[in-house]
Enzyme design. Structure first.
Site, short mmCIF file in Angstrom:
data_model
loop_
_atom_site.label_atom_id
_atom_site.label_comp_id
_atom_site.label_asym_id
_atom_site.label_seq_id
_atom_site.Cartn_x
_atom_site.Cartn_y
_atom_site.Cartn_z
CE1 TYR A 144 -28.19 -9.59 -89.69
CE2 TYR A 144 -28.81 -8.03 -91.40
CZ TYR A 144 -27.94 -8.97 -90.89
OH TYR A 144 -26.80 -9.28 -91.60
CG HIS B 130 -27.73 -14.93 -91.92
ND1 HIS B 130 -28.51 -14.26 -91.01
CD2 HIS B 130 -26.51 -14.30 -91.89
CE1 HIS B 130 -27.80 -13.28 -90.46
NE2 HIS B 130 -26.59 -13.29 -90.97
N1 LIG Z 1 -23.33 -12.86 -91.49
C1 LIG Z 1 -23.73 -11.88 -92.25
O1 LIG Z 1 -24.39 -12.06 -93.25
C2 LIG Z 1 -23.38 -10.46 -91.88
C3 LIG Z 1 -22.56 -10.22 -90.78
C4 LIG Z 1 -22.22 -8.92 -90.50
C5 LIG Z 1 -22.73 -7.87 -91.26
N2 LIG Z 1 -23.57 -8.14 -92.30
C6 LIG Z 1 -24.18 -7.04 -93.09
O2 LIG Z 1 -23.20 -6.05 -93.29
C7 LIG Z 1 -23.63 -4.82 -92.74
C8 LIG Z 1 -22.42 -4.08 -92.20
O3 LIG Z 1 -21.96 -4.63 -91.01
P1 LIG Z 1 -22.15 -3.85 -89.61
O4 LIG Z 1 -23.26 -2.91 -89.74
O5 LIG Z 1 -22.24 -4.87 -88.56
O6 LIG Z 1 -20.75 -3.14 -89.41
P2 LIG Z 1 -19.98 -1.94 -90.13
O7 LIG Z 1 -20.59 -1.61 -91.43
O8 LIG Z 1 -18.55 -2.30 -90.09
O9 LIG Z 1 -20.19 -0.76 -89.09
C9 LIG Z 1 -21.45 -0.27 -88.78
C10 LIG Z 1 -21.28 0.74 -87.68
O10 LIG Z 1 -20.57 1.87 -88.21
C11 LIG Z 1 -21.31 3.04 -87.92
N3 LIG Z 1 -21.13 4.01 -88.99
C12 LIG Z 1 -21.45 3.86 -90.30
N4 LIG Z 1 -21.10 4.97 -90.97
C13 LIG Z 1 -20.58 5.83 -90.07
C14 LIG Z 1 -20.05 7.14 -90.17
N5 LIG Z 1 -20.00 7.78 -91.33
N6 LIG Z 1 -19.60 7.73 -89.04
C15 LIG Z 1 -19.66 7.11 -87.84
N7 LIG Z 1 -20.16 5.84 -87.70
C16 LIG Z 1 -20.61 5.22 -88.80
C17 LIG Z 1 -22.74 2.62 -87.77
O11 LIG Z 1 -23.33 3.59 -86.95
P3 LIG Z 1 -24.81 4.15 -87.08
O12 LIG Z 1 -25.71 3.00 -86.70
O13 LIG Z 1 -24.79 5.25 -86.06
O14 LIG Z 1 -25.05 4.62 -88.47
C18 LIG Z 1 -22.59 1.25 -87.12
O15 LIG Z 1 -22.44 1.38 -85.72
C19 LIG Z 1 -24.66 -5.21 -91.68
O16 LIG Z 1 -25.49 -4.12 -91.35
C20 LIG Z 1 -25.34 -6.35 -92.38
O17 LIG Z 1 -26.27 -5.85 -93.33
C21 LIG Z 1 -23.88 -9.41 -92.63
#
Ligand SMILES: NC(=O)c1ccc[n+]([C@@H]2O[C@H](COP(=O)([O-])OP(=O)(O)OC[C@H]3O[C@@H](n4cnc5c(N)ncnc54)[C@H](OP(=O)(O)O)[C@@H]3O)[C@@H](O)[C@H]2O)c1
Length: 313
Positions: A60, A126
């Site tokens: 990341y 990953h």
């Molecule tokens: N291949 C893999 O292993 C993989 C792939 C994808 C994701 N992941 C993991 O899963 C996590 C979640 O996925 P993601 O972060 O990509 O997507 P997500 O959780 O679907 O969405 C994150 C987005 O939502 C926003 N957000 C969160 N809470 C909010 C709220 N209360 N109001 C408005 N906006 C809000 C965040 O903004 P802010 O930044 O402004 O808080 C960010 O832009 C990742 O961070 C990672 O740790 C793993």
């Protein structure tokens, strides 16, 4: 917030996991930058909350930005708070793409150094879609190295985290992994991961559902975040989100609350991995999780679910 058992690992984790990819300032994926101070403050806010589970990755950000920032927060907190369960992931060499067993060992070493820890409770392979399954399980390959790291005690438990659900199922079927993580595939807009999660839960594996907001479309709203799962999709996905947002508005429920609780209410999922990059998000997320959502709204949202052919896979 009651902790749940993560499959048969013995790890007790909160039903919300702090996802840290937005901390790495990846503007290409999320549309904005995040500076170090904001990132460290977010991690400290998470440490100070009922959320005891943190998900990160060697890959990341450039040169492990997310892990470095988490490491800085751990130092500022005077060490990793005892209840926090840290999960990270092994990634290929960013320069050469090498994803051999040797690279897996190097990836873990880098992660432990950045985080300032000498043992990882949960380590994922990953995005294994970056190599073939045959390369993944070959002698000298990443799976063999991960099993060796667990045997040596540097890692307590192994997971597989990635996209295509059929491939994740094949890795689970090897019997070497105890946890599966899929992203963007069990949301209001996509159900591709449901069968994978069911089979994993039935077999006693820990199930992590990441990106309940599709990377932001369902939290910031489909006007502010037009991409789903970090890329352009068929416009019918965005149209479904627009219709869902309108339905939520009629019930005075934030779309983000419905998106988060859609995942949290599934009995298949142990923890929902939510990406956040500012300290106030932690409290906001706990509030979204606690809102009451009427059954009628769930029925309306179901009617707007995009057709199967639009799901990721
Ligand atoms: N291949 C893999 O292993 C993989 C792939 C994808 C994701 N992941 C993991 O899963 C996590 C979640 O996925 P993601 O972060 O990509 O997507 P997500 O959780 O679907 O969405 C994150 C987005 O939502 C926003 N957000 C969160 N809470 C909010 C709220 N209360 N109001 C408005 N906006 C809000 C965040 O903004 P802010 O930044 O402004 O808080 C960010 O832009 C990742 O961070 C990672 O740790 C793993």
């Amino acid at each position: 917030m009651a902790l749940a058992q993560l499959g048969q690992t013995g790890l007790a984790v909160s039903p919300i996991c702090f996802g840290t990819s937005p901390l790495a300032s990846m503007a290409r994926l999320y549309g904005y930058a995040v500076d170090e101070e904001r990132a460290v403050a977010t991690v400290l806010a998470a440490f100070d909350s009922p959320i005891n589970f943190v998900d990160t990755s060697n890959g990341y950000g450039e040169d492990g930005t997310a892990e470095r920032r988490i490491g800085a927060a751990i130092r500022r907190a005077g060490g990793l708070p005892a209840p926090v369960v840290l999960a990270t992931k092994v990634d290929p060499d960013p320069g050469t793409g090498d994803f051999s067993g040797d690279r897996v060992r190097a990836s873990l070493e880098e992660s432990m150094e950045r985080l300032g820890v000498d043992r990882i409770p949960l380590l994922h392979l990953h995005d294994p879609e970056r190599i073939s399954f045959e390369e993944g399980v070959a002698p000298g390959g990443p799976v063999e190295a991960l099993v060796d790291l667990r045997q040596r005690g540097l890692v307590e438990h192994l997971g597989v985290a990635g996209g295509p659900v059929g491939l994740l199922q094949r890795y689970l079927d090897t019997g070497e992994f105890e946890v599966v993580l899929s992203h963007n595939r069990y949301t209001l807009l996509d159900r591709s991961a449901e069968a994978l999660f069911r089979s994993a839960a039935d077999r006693g594996f820990g199930v992590l559902n990441a990106a309940p907001y599709g990377g932001g479309m369902l939290s910031k709203g489909p006007e502010a975040q037009k991409s789903y799962a970090y890329g352009a999709r068929d416009d019918r996905i965005r149209q479904a989100a627009v219709a869902m947002e309108a339905a939520c508005r009629r019930y005075d429920v934030p779309l983000a609350a419905a998106a988060l609780q859609f995942s949290m209410r599934s009995e298949l999922i142990t923890s929902t991995v939510v990406g956040m990059s500012s300290p106030e998000r932690i409290a906001q997320t706990l509030e979204l999780a606690a809102l009451t959502i009427p059954d009628d709204l769930w029925s309306e949202l179901e009617q707007h679910t995009p057709a199967r052919e639009l799901w990721l896979d």
